[in-house]
Write a protein that holds these residues in place. Sequence first.
Motif, short mmCIF file in Angstrom:
data_model
loop_
_atom_site.label_atom_id
_atom_site.label_comp_id
_atom_site.label_asym_id
_atom_site.label_seq_id
_atom_site.Cartn_x
_atom_site.Cartn_y
_atom_site.Cartn_z
N GLU A 50 15.43 27.29 -6.00
CA GLU A 50 15.99 28.02 -6.77
C GLU A 50 17.83 27.79 -6.56
OE1 GLU A 50 17.02 32.64 -7.65
OE2 GLU A 50 15.17 32.18 -6.28
N GLN A 51 17.79 27.45 -5.18
CA GLN A 51 19.22 27.11 -4.77
C GLN A 51 19.87 25.92 -5.44
OE1 GLN A 51 19.36 27.09 -0.58
NE2 GLN A 51 19.41 29.47 -0.39
N GLN A 52 18.86 24.67 -5.48
CA GLN A 52 19.03 23.68 -6.16
C GLN A 52 19.18 23.67 -7.50
OE1 GLN A 52 15.71 20.95 -4.85
NE2 GLN A 52 16.76 20.76 -2.90
N LEU A 53 18.55 24.52 -8.11
CA LEU A 53 18.99 24.64 -9.66
C LEU A 53 20.28 25.49 -10.07
CD1 LEU A 53 15.16 25.77 -10.58
CD2 LEU A 53 16.50 23.64 -11.02
N ARG A 54 20.61 26.33 -9.11
CA ARG A 54 21.68 27.07 -9.39
C ARG A 54 22.91 26.14 -9.14
NH1 ARG A 54 20.60 32.79 -6.66
NH2 ARG A 54 19.11 33.68 -8.19
#
Length: 58
Positions: A50-54
Amino acid sequence: MQTILMLVVFAGAVAYLGRMVYRSFRAKTSSAGCASGCGKCGAVDFNKIEQQLRQKGI
């Protein structure tokens, strides 16, 4: 001749299945923490994904 050929095919199938079973038990001691080591189990870090997508803005 057919009997010998069928025995060879059957022995190959048994060896293949035996190898699959052996590898599934042996892989449990891997550092990934699951039997197959492919990441499809609970070893996936969804927070990191999720952090990478954000960061990418998706």
